[in-house]
Design a protein around this motif. Structure first.
Motif, mmCIF file in Angstrom:
data_model
loop_
_atom_site.group_PDB
_atom_site.id
_atom_site.type_symbol
_atom_site.label_atom_id
_atom_site.label_comp_id
_atom_site.label_asym_id
_atom_site.label_seq_id
_atom_site.Cartn_x
_atom_site.Cartn_y
_atom_site.Cartn_z
ATOM 1 N N GLN A 198 -10.665 -3.431 23.946
ATOM 2 C CA GLN A 198 -10.741 -4.951 23.075
ATOM 3 C C GLN A 198 -11.551 -5.672 22.829
ATOM 4 O OE1 GLN A 198 -7.451 -5.846 26.384
ATOM 5 N NE2 GLN A 198 -6.054 -6.465 24.169
ATOM 6 N N LYS A 199 -12.090 -6.225 21.600
ATOM 7 C CA LYS A 199 -13.042 -7.246 22.545
ATOM 8 C C LYS A 199 -12.961 -9.044 21.012
ATOM 9 C CE LYS A 199 -15.594 -4.951 18.280
ATOM 10 N NZ LYS A 199 -17.120 -3.995 18.161
ATOM 11 N N LEU A 200 -13.764 -9.509 21.586
ATOM 12 C CA LEU A 200 -13.869 -10.294 20.421
ATOM 13 C C LEU A 200 -14.856 -10.946 19.509
ATOM 14 C CD1 LEU A 200 -13.541 -13.130 23.369
ATOM 15 C CD2 LEU A 200 -11.878 -12.658 21.797
ATOM 16 N N ILE A 201 -14.358 -10.958 18.044
ATOM 17 C CA ILE A 201 -15.104 -10.486 17.305
ATOM 18 C C ILE A 201 -14.831 -11.593 16.250
ATOM 19 C CG2 ILE A 201 -15.697 -8.290 17.059
ATOM 20 C CD1 ILE A 201 -13.421 -7.596 14.508
ATOM 21 N N THR A 202 -15.437 -12.656 15.129
ATOM 22 C CA THR A 202 -15.372 -13.199 14.277
ATOM 23 C C THR A 202 -14.556 -12.484 13.173
ATOM 24 O OG1 THR A 202 -17.171 -12.586 13.140
ATOM 25 C CG2 THR A 202 -17.546 -14.405 14.609
ATOM 26 N N PHE A 203 -13.936 -13.706 12.827
ATOM 27 C CA PHE A 203 -12.951 -13.103 11.323
ATOM 28 C C PHE A 203 -13.444 -12.747 10.335
ATOM 29 C CE2 PHE A 203 -9.679 -13.693 8.052
ATOM 30 C CZ PHE A 203 -8.319 -13.925 8.959
ATOM 31 N N GLY A 204 -14.619 -12.970 10.164
ATOM 32 C CA GLY A 204 -15.455 -12.377 8.985
ATOM 33 C C GLY A 204 -16.168 -10.903 8.953
ATOM 34 N N THR A 205 -17.027 -11.001 10.847
ATOM 35 C CA THR A 205 -17.069 -9.080 10.998
ATOM 36 C C THR A 205 -15.139 -8.795 10.772
ATOM 37 O OG1 THR A 205 -18.251 -9.803 12.401
ATOM 38 C CG2 THR A 205 -17.125 -7.276 12.631
ATOM 39 N N LEU A 206 -13.935 -9.333 10.994
ATOM 40 C CA LEU A 206 -12.815 -8.359 10.880
ATOM 41 C C LEU A 206 -12.621 -8.247 9.499
ATOM 42 C CD1 LEU A 206 -10.361 -7.144 12.643
ATOM 43 C CD2 LEU A 206 -9.506 -9.212 11.804
ATOM 44 N N LEU A 207 -13.178 -8.832 8.465
ATOM 45 C CA LEU A 207 -12.879 -8.686 7.033
ATOM 46 C C LEU A 207 -13.811 -7.992 6.999
ATOM 47 C CD1 LEU A 207 -12.552 -12.422 5.931
ATOM 48 C CD2 LEU A 207 -10.995 -10.334 6.556
ATOM 49 N N ARG A 208 -14.856 -7.839 6.678
ATOM 50 C CA ARG A 208 -16.108 -7.022 6.329
ATOM 51 C C ARG A 208 -16.436 -5.851 6.566
ATOM 52 N NH1 ARG A 208 -19.741 -10.284 8.095
ATOM 53 N NH2 ARG A 208 -20.467 -8.757 9.450
ATOM 54 N N ASP A 209 -16.221 -5.554 8.313
ATOM 55 C CA ASP A 209 -16.064 -4.415 8.381
ATOM 56 C C ASP A 209 -15.117 -3.543 9.349
ATOM 57 O OD1 ASP A 209 -19.019 -5.194 8.661
ATOM 58 O OD2 ASP A 209 -19.453 -5.156 11.056
ATOM 59 N N TYR A 210 -14.245 -4.173 9.346
ATOM 60 C CA TYR A 210 -13.098 -2.885 9.446
ATOM 61 C C TYR A 210 -11.743 -3.907 8.076
ATOM 62 C CZ TYR A 210 -15.295 -3.572 13.993
ATOM 63 O OH TYR A 210 -15.600 -2.511 15.196
ATOM 64 N N ILE A 211 -11.744 -4.675 7.865
ATOM 65 C CA ILE A 211 -10.071 -4.460 7.334
ATOM 66 C C ILE A 211 -9.998 -3.940 5.894
ATOM 67 C CG2 ILE A 211 -8.563 -6.177 5.672
ATOM 68 C CD1 ILE A 211 -8.327 -6.022 9.086
ATOM 69 N N ASP A 212 -11.259 -4.656 4.864
ATOM 70 C CA ASP A 212 -11.530 -3.833 3.438
ATOM 71 C C ASP A 212 -13.264 -3.655 3.530
ATOM 72 O OD1 ASP A 212 -11.217 -3.924 0.932
ATOM 73 O OD2 ASP A 212 -9.858 -4.923 0.623
ATOM 74 N N PRO A 213 -13.354 -2.339 2.700
ATOM 75 C CA PRO A 213 -15.212 -2.115 3.099
ATOM 76 C C PRO A 213 -15.163 -2.576 1.443
ATOM 77 C CG PRO A 213 -13.702 -0.166 2.597
ATOM 78 C CD PRO A 213 -12.365 -1.353 3.382
ATOM 79 N N SER A 214 -14.905 -3.048 0.486
ATOM 80 C CA SER A 214 -15.076 -3.208 -0.303
ATOM 81 C C SER A 214 -15.069 -4.363 -0.590
ATOM 82 C CB SER A 214 -14.003 -3.257 -1.600
ATOM 83 O OG SER A 214 -12.582 -4.139 -1.637
ATOM 84 N N LEU A 215 -14.808 -5.690 0.529
ATOM 85 C CA LEU A 215 -15.366 -6.942 0.703
ATOM 86 C C LEU A 215 -16.611 -6.919 1.583
ATOM 87 C CD1 LEU A 215 -12.496 -8.159 2.901
ATOM 88 C CD2 LEU A 215 -13.073 -8.690 0.292
ATOM 89 N N SER A 216 -17.629 -5.704 1.409
ATOM 90 C CA SER A 216 -19.500 -5.875 2.334
ATOM 91 C C SER A 216 -20.258 -5.840 1.233
ATOM 92 C CB SER A 216 -19.305 -4.720 2.762
ATOM 93 O OG SER A 216 -20.677 -4.045 3.720
ATOM 94 N N PRO A 217 -20.669 -6.990 0.827
ATOM 95 C CA PRO A 217 -22.098 -6.817 -0.232
ATOM 96 C C PRO A 217 -22.309 -6.284 0.688
ATOM 97 C CG PRO A 217 -22.402 -8.430 2.471
ATOM 98 C CD PRO A 217 -21.288 -7.955 2.032
ATOM 99 N N ASP A 218 -22.530 -4.755 1.289
ATOM 100 C CA ASP A 218 -23.605 -4.061 1.000
ATOM 101 C C ASP A 218 -22.961 -2.781 0.235
ATOM 102 O OD1 ASP A 218 -24.299 -5.306 4.855
ATOM 103 O OD2 ASP A 218 -25.228 -5.583 2.870
ATOM 104 N N GLN A 219 -21.747 -2.610 0.347
ATOM 105 C CA GLN A 219 -21.819 -1.727 -0.064
ATOM 106 C C GLN A 219 -21.088 -1.768 -2.049
ATOM 107 O OE1 GLN A 219 -18.455 -0.624 2.232
ATOM 108 N NE2 GLN A 219 -19.385 0.583 3.727
ATOM 109 N N VAL A 220 -20.830 -0.588 -2.476
ATOM 110 C CA VAL A 220 -20.366 -1.357 -4.170
ATOM 111 C C VAL A 220 -18.816 -1.140 -3.714
ATOM 112 C CG1 VAL A 220 -19.993 0.084 -6.082
ATOM 113 C CG2 VAL A 220 -22.364 0.256 -5.784
ATOM 114 N N ALA A 221 -17.767 -2.433 -3.967
ATOM 115 C CA ALA A 221 -16.360 -2.355 -4.174
ATOM 116 C C ALA A 221 -16.677 -1.106 -4.847
ATOM 117 C CB ALA A 221 -16.332 -3.283 -5.072
ATOM 118 N N GLN A 222 -15.384 -0.416 -3.583
ATOM 119 C CA GLN A 222 -13.988 1.322 -3.739
ATOM 120 C C GLN A 222 -12.922 0.606 -3.516
ATOM 121 O OE1 GLN A 222 -16.762 4.378 -2.460
ATOM 122 N NE2 GLN A 222 -17.881 2.706 -1.796
ATOM 123 N N ASN A 223 -12.076 0.052 -4.544
ATOM 124 C CA ASN A 223 -10.866 -0.196 -3.730
ATOM 125 C C ASN A 223 -9.793 0.988 -3.988
ATOM 126 O OD1 ASN A 223 -10.466 -3.008 -4.040
ATOM 127 N ND2 ASN A 223 -10.526 -3.023 -6.295
#
Length: 505
Positions: A292-317
């Motif tokens: 378990q760890k504490l992370i920001t909600f944005g990190t959860l979204l960007r790095d784990y929930i949906d990779p298409s949300l990352s600005p460093d990647q091409v959106a791949q749904n």
């Protein structure tokens, strides 16, 4: 104006804390009776410097010491047995630290003649300070506690959004922000007419188990009809059985005007993703290496929930972050931590019925709760909650995405092969059986590799387990699953998924 209100609000709390500490220390000198230890004086020497703060250059260190001392006590007790004064000390020290950080940030901005009072780093530190008080200490305190923290965060959010509106292109933006939508990247709350066209979470499902024994689906019941259903089960020994309601939550703002399917909306309610959340790292909480760890909600979204949300990647749904670890915000009172999201849901009236006790084991029954207990479950495809049972009746509402759920009745508890106490943690409500592995959907975890004799035993167990009756389903957005008390259930996230559970008795 908003920042001035926040500063006054913090100033009043700081003066209140100092006055209370002065009074407590004076009372202790006059009456050193043991009863005084029920107050903050139970913290002993940890409190001694609070009433008389040190010089300004040492104040941050002193507050961090208070936070460290009080937090270290959290490990000495089960949370339910933790003396409330340690939680209050942590909360009060967090409030003082928040005030100090706000003063410093505002002074720094004014000294540099900046229009924006808070830069990215200062905003993140302010939000983190109060989120830690909420998550770790439950923001304890009668005069200052959860209500104070919620109000302070509301004022900070008002100041943050008003600053963005005033400064336009100079508004605060994360250095590595989550991509929100095709047009516009402002992190202030998006207007309703923009939400309809904003990007939604990917609905990609890497794997979907077959539904073999479907749970009945029906429109929502009235409270009276649901009470009758629970009071008159087809099997009196078993009690009421699972049901799926297909239209119980259609009017929720989370499903309509405030759509949780939109990352842009969720970010607007979390300071652009700066709010802290606790997550589980790993496929399942019974696997080797789970943590378990504490992370920001944005990190959860960007790095784990949906990779298409990352600005460093091409959106791949149509891609899944299979190469990454899984992070799961699981069984967390997120809606208590974030009241803005709590306003987006409604407690179903069915939670105010009087359900029956546990059908086979009265020792599992809990004291009656005044209000349903709410928890959130938010994660990417592949999250797994292993086979387990709960001591409450449960309405599991699927707000975003899809989940597979399999349930076994309490009458088959002996065949569930419950775990016992493991490393000092009671795991008796969790099965040692891995449904995904037994069904061939998943490979055994590395810690589950076994010898030939163990493999033969596991094969016999697998064959026996296949004969145990169960019911299953796929929960779609808007579905609500009623899970009666004591029913064993295995839950698997099929896509990006956001669920809310309501426990009641």
């Amino acid at each position: 104006m908003a920042y001035r209100q926040l500063l006054y609000f913090c100033r009043d709390a700081s003066h209140q804390i100092r006055q209370e500490c002065d009074n407590l220390l004076a009372d202790a000198e006059a009456d050193p009776s043991p009863q005084r230890h029920q107050s903050l004086l139970g913290c002993g020497s940890a409190l001694s410097g609070t009433a008389r703060p040190p010089a300004a250059d040492l104040l941050t260190r002193r507050l961090d010491d208070l936070l460290s001392i009080s937090y270290s006590k959290f490990y000495c007790f089960l949370f339910k047995d933790l003396p409330v004064y340690w939680r209050q000390l942590y909360t009060d020290a967090s409030i003082l630290k928040f005030h100090l950080l706000l003063l410093r940030a505002t002074h720094a901005a004014h000294s540099h003649q900046q229009t924006v009072p808070l830069d990215e780093t200062a905003l993140a530190e302010l939000v983190k300070t109060l989120d830690l008080a909420l998550i770790l200490a439950g923001a304890a305190g009668e005069r200052r506690g959860r209500v104070w923290v919620a109000k302070a965060l509301d004022l900070l959010h008002d100041a943050w959004t008003s600053t963005q509106a005033d400064t336009g292109a100079n508004a605060i933006r994360p250095a590595k922000r989550v991509k929100l939508e095709a047009k516009g990247d402002d992190l202030s709350p998006p207007p309703d007419d923009m939400l309809s066209s904003a990007a939604s979470f990917s609905n990609f499902q890497p794997f979907t188990p077959p539904v073999e024994k479907p749970i009945p689906r029906r429109p929502a019941m009235s409270v009276e009809a649901f009470q009758t259903y629970m009071d008159n089960p087809s099997d009196s020994t078993l009690g009421p059985e699972p049901l799926i309601f297909t239209d119980l939550v259609e009017e929720w703002p989370a499903r309509t005007t405030h759509p949780w399917t939109k990352p842009s909306y969720l970010l607007s309610k979390t300071f652009g993703g700066h709010r802290l959340v606790p997550v589980e790292i790993g496929r399942s909480y019974v696997d080797e290496g789970w943590g378990q760890k504490l992370i920001t909600f944005g990190t959860l979204l960007r790095d784990y929930i949906d990779p298409s949300l990352s600005p460093d990647q091409v959106a791949q749904n149509d891609k899944s972050p299979a190469s990454k670890q899984i992070a799961y915000l699981a069984q967390h009172p997120l809606l208590t931590q974030l009241p803005a999201l709590r306003d987006d849901i409604l407690i179903p009236d069915l939670c105010y019925t009087s359900p029956p006790p546990h059908p086979t084991d009265s020792s599992k029954d809990q004291p009656e709760v005044d209000e349903p207990m709410l928890n959130a479950w938010f994660g990417p495809p592949g999250t797994i909650t292993p086979l387990h049972n709960d001591p409450y009746h449960n309405l599991l509402v699927q707000v975003v995405g899809c989940k597979y759920v399999r349930l076994y009745s309490p009458l088959h508890t002996e065949q569930m092969q419950a775990r016992g106490k493991e490393d000092g943690v009671e795991m008796g409500n969790t099965s040692s059986l891995d449904v995904g592995v037994l069904e061939g959907w998943d490979r055994p975890a590395l810690n589950q590799q076994s010898s030939p004799d163990e493999q033969a035993s596991e094969e016999r167990m697998r064959r026996a387990f296949k004969d145990v009756p169960y019911v299953d389903c796929i929960l779609n957005p808007g579905d609500t699953l009623y899970i009666p008390i004591g029913w064993w259930h295995y839950v698997r996230g099929l896509s990006v998924s956001f669920s809310v559970s309501f426990w009641w008795n």
